[in-house]
Design an enzyme around this catalytic site. Structure first.
Site, PDB file in Angstrom:
ATOM      1  N   GLU A 214      64.546  30.148  37.191  1.00 49.82           N
ATOM      2  CA  GLU A 214      65.347  30.350  38.397  1.00 49.82           C
ATOM      3  C   GLU A 214      64.578  31.230  39.379  1.00 49.82           C
ATOM      4  O   GLU A 214      64.011  32.245  38.981  1.00 49.82           O
ATOM      5  CB  GLU A 214      66.667  31.020  38.028  1.00 49.82           C
ATOM      6  CG  GLU A 214      67.622  31.183  39.198  1.00 49.82           C
ATOM      7  CD  GLU A 214      68.869  31.977  38.805  1.00 49.82           C
ATOM      8  OE1 GLU A 214      69.912  31.364  38.571  1.00 49.82           O
ATOM      9  OE2 GLU A 214      68.774  33.215  38.723  1.00 49.82           O
TER      10      GLU A 214
ATOM     11  N   TYR B 282      67.526  29.293  47.128  1.00 57.24           N
ATOM     12  CA  TYR B 282      67.744  29.368  45.685  1.00 57.24           C
ATOM     13  C   TYR B 282      67.180  28.108  45.032  1.00 57.24           C
ATOM     14  O   TYR B 282      67.392  27.007  45.543  1.00 57.24           O
ATOM     15  CB  TYR B 282      69.259  29.470  45.381  1.00 57.24           C
ATOM     16  CG  TYR B 282      69.574  29.332  43.908  1.00 57.24           C
ATOM     17  CD1 TYR B 282      69.711  30.467  43.101  1.00 57.24           C
ATOM     18  CD2 TYR B 282      69.700  28.079  43.310  1.00 57.24           C
ATOM     19  CE1 TYR B 282      69.971  30.337  41.746  1.00 57.24           C
ATOM     20  CE2 TYR B 282      69.953  27.954  41.951  1.00 57.24           C
ATOM     21  CZ  TYR B 282      70.092  29.084  41.178  1.00 57.24           C
ATOM     22  OH  TYR B 282      70.334  28.970  39.836  1.00 57.24           O
TER      23      TYR B 282
END
Ligand code: GDP
Ligand code: MN
Length: 381
Positions: A189, A101
């Site tokens: 993101e 992530y």
């Protein structure tokens, strides 16, 4: 403005962030044509602005044209948490070794950019933050200094990614930082950021929110905004020039000033209700503006009561009261209206409402009292 995944990946590509080859498709036939061009296996991905598409069945691997056809048929038109799928992104499938992530956003209190990186990717990051906070490595970047390679390397080390991913991760994160700053985003993101079995690090998903204040600097954003799908209510509000955000509760809200509108949402929630929207009618709360505001709220099938919360400063309450009375003549309201007026000329304003009293118009002296009345009329949550 929030971008769809396919737009986010196009934006990433401008900053040389590696993504898999892919193409958009709006129909089943198109999906097959694009898949044939890309080469199998491909991933068929629902394009909606909501997370958890994978879990909802909106992301499927296909080995041949029949499978693309079957998945595209299932996914187009699918409703994923209130978002209907109108477009697919067909992408060359990646062979995943590990999922990470990565994101950048602004840490307002630190007055710095905040980077988050975790070896636990592909899952809900809020869940990781709750269950295993140490699994997220954070970096705060001074916008004046930028993110240099050494700092980036330390950050990657702190996140304990597979050492085989270090070089690729440092490279992609520095490009992501540039995309976030030079690209005028408020959030970027990548979840998952993957290490492929071939040792490459690529962005498998893309979430990009562009900072609307920077729109004048980016004429090329017009291409993104033309493809945004607004909620019906939001589309209508935009046309009428209102500052409106649709929510899913039952109490319609109108307030003057963004701060008061936000507080109104909080107070409604505090007394046990749920707001149907945010709507700031600003300073010039005349009959036209109030009419437009009531018109939009009136089209929302979930609304059971409306709360108008006005604090008169430069805006005078008597003017607003006249606006409300006139708007009620023009709009055939489906729900009762609770009004709280305070501040400049509040007495006169209340007198005007009283003189034009109707069953649908309920007055309240304070914000909490008004919120409670509106929530009760809406039948609680
Ligand atoms: P989200 O569920 O909306 O966040 O959609 P993502 O694009 O993040 O995809 C969800 C999951 O699908 C990923 O975490 C991967 O596990 C899987 N996935 C997506 N693309 C590929 C791919 O090209 N190959 C493989 N093997 N899995 C993929
Ligand atoms: Mn994802």
């Amino acid at each position: 403005m929030d971008l769809f995944e396919y737009q986010g990946k196009q934006y990433f590509a401008r900053f040389a962030i590696p993504v898999a080859a892919g193409a958009e498709a709006d129909t089943v036939d198109q999906a097959v044509v694009k898949a044939e061009q890309i080469g199998y296996p491909v991933v068929v991905k629902a394009q909606v602005q909501v997370g958890g598409r994978g879990k909802a069945g909106g992301i499927k691997l296909a080995q041949n044209a029949d499978e693309v056809r079957r998945h595209a048929e299932n996914i187009l038109g699918m409703n994923i948490r209130g978002h209907v799928v109108r477009r697919l992104w067909i992408e060359a499938a990646s062979s995943i070794a590990e999922e990470y992530y990565a994101s950048f956003t602004l840490d307002r209190s630190a007055k710095k950019h905040l980077g988050m990186l975790s070896a636990k990717g592909g899952v809900d990051i809020e869940q990781v933050a709750e269950e295993d906070p140490d699994a997220i490595a954070r970096i705060r970047v001074d916008p004046v200094d930028g993110l240099d390679e050494a700092a980036c390397r330390d950050w990657v080390k702190a996140a304990r990614l597979n050492p085989a991913a270090t070089g690729g991760a440092v490279d992609i994160l520095r490009k992501l930082y540039r995309c976030y700053t030079e690209g005028d985003a408020s959030l970027v993101e990548i979840n998952p950021l993957v290490l492929t079995t071939g040792g490459e690090v690529i962005a498998l998903d893309a979430k990009v929110s562009l900072d609307d204040s920077a729109t004048p600097r980016h004429p090329e954003w017009a291409e993104f905004s033309s493809e945004q799908v607004l909620d019906d209510r939001e589309g209508m509000a935009k046309k009428l020039g209102l500052q409106y955000v649709g929510l899913d509760g039952s109490v319609g809200i109108i307030a003057n000033g963004a701060g008061l509108a936000m507080s109104t949402l909080d107070v409604v929630a505090e007394v046990g209700g749920s707001p149907a929207n945010f709507l700031d009618i600003g300073g010039g709360a005349n009959a036209d503006v109030v009419t437009n505001a009531l018109t939009v709220i009136n089209t929302d099938p979930n609304v059971k009561a409306i709360f108008i919360n006005i604090f008169g400063g430069i805006t005078r309450c008597d003017e607003v009261a006249n606006g409300i009375v006139e708007a009620m003549r023009r709009v055939d309201l489906k729900s009762p209206l609770v009004v709280r007026l305070d501040g400049t000329n509040a007495e006169q304003g209340r007198a005007i409402l009283q003189a034009n009293g109707s069953e649908q118009l309920i007055m309240a002296a304070t914000m909490v009292e008004a919120a409670s009345k509106a929530v009760a009329l809406a039948g609680g949550k």
